[in-house]
Write a protein that holds these residues in place. Structure first.
Motif, PDB file in Angstrom:
ATOM      1  N   ALA A  68       0.838  -1.192   0.000  1.00 33.05           N
ATOM      2  CA  ALA A  68       0.000   0.000   0.000  1.00 33.05           C
ATOM      3  C   ALA A  68       0.874   1.244   0.000  1.00 33.05           C
ATOM      4  O   ALA A  68       2.005   1.226   0.496  1.00 33.05           O
ATOM      5  CB  ALA A  68      -0.905  -0.003   1.231  1.00 33.05           C
ATOM      6  N   ASN A  69       0.351   2.336  -0.578  1.00 29.88           N
ATOM      7  CA  ASN A  69       1.083   3.591  -0.572  1.00 29.88           C
ATOM      8  C   ASN A  69       1.288   4.083   0.861  1.00 29.88           C
ATOM      9  O   ASN A  69       0.423   3.902   1.723  1.00 29.88           O
ATOM     10  CB  ASN A  69       0.317   4.633  -1.386  1.00 29.88           C
ATOM     11  CG  ASN A  69       1.119   5.889  -1.621  1.00 29.88           C
ATOM     12  OD1 ASN A  69       2.351   5.853  -1.679  1.00 29.88           O
ATOM     13  ND2 ASN A  69       0.442   7.009  -1.748  1.00 29.88           N
ATOM     14  N   ASN A  70       2.453   4.700   1.101  1.00 29.03           N
ATOM     15  CA  ASN A  70       2.821   5.235   2.422  1.00 29.03           C
ATOM     16  C   ASN A  70       2.957   4.134   3.482  1.00 29.03           C
ATOM     17  O   ASN A  70       2.671   4.336   4.658  1.00 29.03           O
ATOM     18  CB  ASN A  70       1.817   6.286   2.888  1.00 29.03           C
ATOM     19  CG  ASN A  70       1.794   7.501   1.981  1.00 29.03           C
ATOM     20  OD1 ASN A  70       2.835   7.946   1.499  1.00 29.03           O
ATOM     21  ND2 ASN A  70       0.598   8.023   1.710  1.00 29.03           N
ATOM     22  N   THR A  71       3.423   2.964   3.023  1.00 31.35           N
ATOM     23  CA  THR A  71       3.644   1.843   3.933  1.00 31.35           C
ATOM     24  C   THR A  71       4.935   2.030   4.724  1.00 31.35           C
ATOM     25  O   THR A  71       5.937   2.513   4.191  1.00 31.35           O
ATOM     26  CB  THR A  71       3.721   0.521   3.145  1.00 31.35           C
ATOM     27  OG1 THR A  71       2.437   0.242   2.603  1.00 31.35           O
ATOM     28  CG2 THR A  71       4.166  -0.638   4.029  1.00 31.35           C
ATOM     29  N   THR A  72       4.930   1.634   5.987  1.00 34.02           N
ATOM     30  CA  THR A  72       6.135   1.537   6.803  1.00 34.02           C
ATOM     31  C   THR A  72       6.341   0.075   7.157  1.00 34.02           C
ATOM     32  O   THR A  72       5.416  -0.575   7.663  1.00 34.02           O
ATOM     33  CB  THR A  72       6.014   2.374   8.087  1.00 34.02           C
ATOM     34  OG1 THR A  72       5.854   3.746   7.732  1.00 34.02           O
ATOM     35  CG2 THR A  72       7.258   2.227   8.953  1.00 34.02           C
ATOM     36  N   THR A  73       7.518  -0.463   6.865  1.00 36.63           N
ATOM     37  CA  THR A  73       7.772  -1.879   7.081  1.00 36.63           C
ATOM     38  C   THR A  73       9.129  -2.085   7.741  1.00 36.63           C
ATOM     39  O   THR A  73      10.047  -1.292   7.550  1.00 36.63           O
ATOM     40  CB  THR A  73       7.708  -2.659   5.758  1.00 36.63           C
ATOM     41  OG1 THR A  73       8.044  -4.044   5.989  1.00 36.63           O
ATOM     42  CG2 THR A  73       8.692  -2.093   4.735  1.00 36.63           C
ATOM     43  N   ALA A  74       9.235  -3.166   8.499  1.00 39.98           N
ATOM     44  CA  ALA A  74      10.506  -3.516   9.126  1.00 39.98           C
ATOM     45  C   ALA A  74      11.300  -4.492   8.272  1.00 39.98           C
ATOM     46  O   ALA A  74      12.420  -4.849   8.609  1.00 39.98           O
ATOM     47  CB  ALA A  74      10.258  -4.125  10.510  1.00 39.98           C
ATOM     48  N   SER A  75      10.724  -4.915   7.150  1.00 31.82           N
ATOM     49  CA  SER A  75      11.389  -5.886   6.279  1.00 31.82           C
ATOM     50  C   SER A  75      12.052  -5.180   5.106  1.00 31.82           C
ATOM     51  O   SER A  75      11.471  -4.257   4.513  1.00 31.82           O
ATOM     52  CB  SER A  75      10.376  -6.906   5.754  1.00 31.82           C
ATOM     53  OG  SER A  75      10.975  -7.759   4.797  1.00 31.82           O
ATOM     54  N   THR A  76      13.252  -5.615   4.759  1.00 35.60           N
ATOM     55  CA  THR A  76      13.937  -5.045   3.597  1.00 35.60           C
ATOM     56  C   THR A  76      13.465  -5.684   2.301  1.00 35.60           C
ATOM     57  O   THR A  76      13.805  -5.208   1.226  1.00 35.60           O
ATOM     58  CB  THR A  76      15.453  -5.235   3.725  1.00 35.60           C
ATOM     59  OG1 THR A  76      15.736  -6.614   3.920  1.00 35.60           O
ATOM     60  CG2 THR A  76      16.005  -4.419   4.876  1.00 35.60           C
ATOM     61  N   THR A  77      12.683  -6.764   2.384  1.00 34.56           N
ATOM     62  CA  THR A  77      12.136  -7.410   1.201  1.00 34.56           C
ATOM     63  C   THR A  77      10.656  -7.050   1.087  1.00 34.56           C
ATOM     64  O   THR A  77       9.861  -7.389   1.954  1.00 34.56           O
ATOM     65  CB  THR A  77      12.295  -8.936   1.265  1.00 34.56           C
ATOM     66  OG1 THR A  77      13.679  -9.256   1.384  1.00 34.56           O
ATOM     67  CG2 THR A  77      11.744  -9.587   0.007  1.00 34.56           C
ATOM     68  N   VAL A  78      10.303  -6.330   0.013  1.00 27.63           N
ATOM     69  CA  VAL A  78       8.932  -5.859  -0.186  1.00 27.63           C
ATOM     70  C   VAL A  78       8.348  -6.542  -1.417  1.00 27.63           C
ATOM     71  O   VAL A  78       8.965  -6.525  -2.485  1.00 27.63           O
ATOM     72  CB  VAL A  78       8.892  -4.324  -0.354  1.00 27.63           C
ATOM     73  CG1 VAL A  78       7.468  -3.848  -0.603  1.00 27.63           C
ATOM     74  CG2 VAL A  78       9.500  -3.635   0.859  1.00 27.63           C
ATOM     75  N   GLN A  79       7.188  -7.162  -1.247  1.00 28.87           N
ATOM     76  CA  GLN A  79       6.536  -7.874  -2.350  1.00 28.87           C
ATOM     77  C   GLN A  79       5.639  -6.922  -3.126  1.00 28.87           C
ATOM     78  O   GLN A  79       4.724  -6.314  -2.567  1.00 28.87           O
ATOM     79  CB  GLN A  79       5.708  -9.049  -1.819  1.00 28.87           C
ATOM     80  CG  GLN A  79       5.232 -10.008  -2.902  1.00 28.87           C
ATOM     81  CD  GLN A  79       6.358 -10.881  -3.434  1.00 28.87           C
ATOM     82  OE1 GLN A  79       7.345 -11.118  -2.742  1.00 28.87           O
ATOM     83  NE2 GLN A  79       6.214 -11.362  -4.652  1.00 28.87           N
ATOM     84  N   TYR A  80       5.912  -6.782  -4.429  1.00 22.28           N
ATOM     85  CA  TYR A  80       5.090  -5.942  -5.302  1.00 22.28           C
ATOM     86  C   TYR A  80       4.154  -6.836  -6.116  1.00 22.28           C
ATOM     87  O   TYR A  80       4.614  -7.756  -6.809  1.00 22.28           O
ATOM     88  CB  TYR A  80       5.966  -5.125  -6.253  1.00 22.28           C
ATOM     89  CG  TYR A  80       6.583  -3.910  -5.608  1.00 22.28           C
ATOM     90  CD1 TYR A  80       6.055  -2.644  -5.818  1.00 22.28           C
ATOM     91  CD2 TYR A  80       7.688  -4.022  -4.775  1.00 22.28           C
ATOM     92  CE1 TYR A  80       6.604  -1.519  -5.225  1.00 22.28           C
ATOM     93  CE2 TYR A  80       8.252  -2.912  -4.170  1.00 22.28           C
ATOM     94  CZ  TYR A  80       7.705  -1.664  -4.401  1.00 22.28           C
ATOM     95  OH  TYR A  80       8.257  -0.553  -3.810  1.00 22.28           O
ATOM     96  N   VAL A  81       2.846  -6.574  -5.995  1.00 21.01           N
ATOM     97  CA  VAL A  81       1.832  -7.291  -6.766  1.00 21.01           C
ATOM     98  C   VAL A  81       0.975  -6.244  -7.453  1.00 21.01           C
ATOM     99  O   VAL A  81       0.374  -5.391  -6.793  1.00 21.01           O
ATOM    100  CB  VAL A  81       0.958  -8.190  -5.870  1.00 21.01           C
ATOM    101  CG1 VAL A  81      -0.066  -8.939  -6.716  1.00 21.01           C
ATOM    102  CG2 VAL A  81       1.817  -9.165  -5.072  1.00 21.01           C
ATOM    103  N   ALA A  82       0.940  -6.280  -8.785  1.00 21.54           N
ATOM    104  CA  ALA A  82       0.236  -5.238  -9.527  1.00 21.54           C
ATOM    105  C   ALA A  82      -0.217  -5.757 -10.875  1.00 21.54           C
ATOM    106  O   ALA A  82       0.284  -6.775 -11.376  1.00 21.54           O
ATOM    107  CB  ALA A  82       1.125  -4.006  -9.704  1.00 21.54           C
ATOM    108  N   SER A  83      -1.167  -5.042 -11.475  1.00 19.61           N
ATOM    109  CA  SER A  83      -1.636  -5.350 -12.823  1.00 19.61           C
ATOM    110  C   SER A  83      -1.856  -4.045 -13.578  1.00 19.61           C
ATOM    111  O   SER A  83      -2.106  -3.002 -12.975  1.00 19.61           O
ATOM    112  CB  SER A  83      -2.934  -6.161 -12.784  1.00 19.61           C
ATOM    113  OG  SER A  83      -3.959  -5.429 -12.124  1.00 19.61           O
ATOM    114  N   GLY A  84      -1.753  -4.111 -14.897  1.00 20.88           N
ATOM    115  CA  GLY A  84      -1.931  -2.934 -15.730  1.00 20.88           C
ATOM    116  C   GLY A  84      -2.969  -3.168 -16.807  1.00 20.88           C
ATOM    117  O   GLY A  84      -3.204  -4.307 -17.233  1.00 20.88           O
ATOM    118  N   SER A  85      -3.614  -2.103 -17.250  1.00 24.80           N
ATOM    119  CA  SER A  85      -4.604  -2.202 -18.321  1.00 24.80           C
ATOM    120  C   SER A  85      -4.599  -0.928 -19.149  1.00 24.80           C
ATOM    121  O   SER A  85      -4.190   0.130 -18.671  1.00 24.80           O
ATOM    122  CB  SER A  85      -6.008  -2.438 -17.744  1.00 24.80           C
ATOM    123  OG  SER A  85      -6.413  -1.332 -16.968  1.00 24.80           O
ATOM    124  N   SER A  86      -5.054  -1.050 -20.404  1.00 25.47           N
ATOM    125  CA  SER A  86      -5.140   0.103 -21.296  1.00 25.47           C
ATOM    126  C   SER A  86      -6.371  -0.053 -22.165  1.00 25.47           C
ATOM    127  O   SER A  86      -6.446  -0.971 -22.983  1.00 25.47           O
ATOM    128  CB  SER A  86      -3.882   0.216 -22.158  1.00 25.47           C
ATOM    129  OG  SER A  86      -4.003   1.267 -23.085  1.00 25.47           O
TER     130      SER A  86
END
Length: 349
Positions: free
Chosen positions: A35-53
């Motif tokens: 999520a935007n403006n996330t604060t995490t203690a982990s250096t590994t961040v999972q990005y899950v996303a999709s795009g459309s046009s």
């Protein structure tokens, strides 16, 4: 009372804003994690996303992740599911999609990694285990240890139980040439206390019969910086859609990327031996490369500003990526700062 030129600049700025907003309104990037403006203690961040046009019937060609304005991951298709390693601190990240019609849209994700974060083990950003990739395969990984105060001494990559690559330090970024087939690979780290950490990455390497023709520079040549790269590419015969994009790697780092089957770019490189590779990616997931090993003359000095992206007079999509370097032969102290002006107004420094 405003002058006519001032009014004209205001009108131009409004038109540019309107066109960029209208173009992006029909293309979207949906990020489900993080999520935007996330604060995490982990250096590994999972990005899950999709795009459309909705304006490009051919759809989305590729997606990518930028961290602090640097492209750290790119994948063909309209989805992303990728772990990215971030150092402690605040990061401006962006998930972007590119469609087959030359359009693009982005979603910014601001993340803060807390200073207490400590990587324990091996984190592999690329390739994703279980994925199908083209050769050469890009390996990007970092390692850390909470049990050894001295830290990580070295890292390596095993391919089918044989050590194929090793490097000193707690990070690696290299490309391995592998024949088509299934591979059991392992990224391993060794700390100064005798400990070892591993991450298993099983991949399937696809074949590609595409080709990359580089007319400039010549392999083995000595050149001055910035170096002019001119190349064209064809996709494998089994891929009717053709070439999606091309790029230039310098010493295992992607320094230039463009959509389409040709490139013509001036790229600033450091003096000395540079192992560069021009690569094409097709719409079917295949890729092919041509290595260009060059020596940049020690007397090369950039005098002025060299803009790698965007090309002058080119047609681009918003947001526009600016990449440039500068140097001076008349000032011994060198360059103090750089900036970008739009319609006579400073917008970035």
């Amino acid at each position: 009372m405003k002058t006519s030129s001032s009014i004209r600049r205001l009108i131009d700025a409004f038109c540019l804003f309107f066109l960029a907003t209208a173009a992006q309104a029909f293309a979207t990037v949906t990020v489900s994690s993080p999520a935007n403006n996330t604060t995490t203690a982990s250096t590994t961040v999972q990005y899950v996303a999709s795009g459309s046009s909705s304006t490009c019937s051919a759809g989305v060609s590729a997606m990518g992740i930028y961290v602090d304005n640097a492209l750290v991951y790119q994948v063909a298709g309209n989805t992303i599911n990728q772990a990215v390693t971030l150092q402690p601190g605040m990061h401006y990240t962006v998930v972007e999609e590119w469609d087959y019609c030359g359009g693009a849209s982005t979603t910014p994700i601001n993340i803060t990694v807390t200073s207490g974060s400590n990587l324990n083990g091996v984190s592999v950003s690329s390739p994703v285990t279980g994925s199908t990739v083209a050769s050469p395969v890009a390996y990007v990984a970092t390692a850390g240890s909470t049990s050894c105060a001295a830290g990580i001494a070295a890292m390596g990559i095993y391919v089918n139980n044989a050590l194929a690559y090793d490097v000193s330090g707690s990070s690696l970024n290299t490309r391995l040439t592998l024949q088509p087939g299934f591979y059991n690979t392992v990224v391993e780290a060794w700390d100064y206390c005798g400990g070892a950490y591993t991450s298993v990455v099983n991949i399937n390497v696809t074949a590609s019969n595409g080709s990359v023709t580089v007319t400039s520079p010549t392999n083995g040549s000595t050149v001055a910086s910035p170096v002019q790269y001119v190349a064209t590419a064809t996709a494998a015969g089994s891929c009717a859609q053709g070439v999606a994009a091309m790029g230039v790697y310098a010493n295992n780092s992607l320094v230039y990327h463009v959509n389409g089957s040709s490139l013509n770019a001036s790229i600033a490189l450091n003096s000395g031996i540079n192992n560069t590779v021009v690569q094409e990616w097709d719409y079917c997931g295949g890729a092919s490369t041509t290595p260009i090993n060059i020596t940049v003359s020690s007397g090369s000095t950039l005098n002025g500003v060299a803009v790698t992206s965007p090309a002058a007079g080119g047609t681009v999509t918003s947001p526009v990526k600016f990449v440039a370097t500068a140097g001076s032969t008349i000032c011994a102290e060198g360059i103090a700062a750089m900036g970008i002006y739009i319609n006579n107004g400073l917008v970035y420094q």
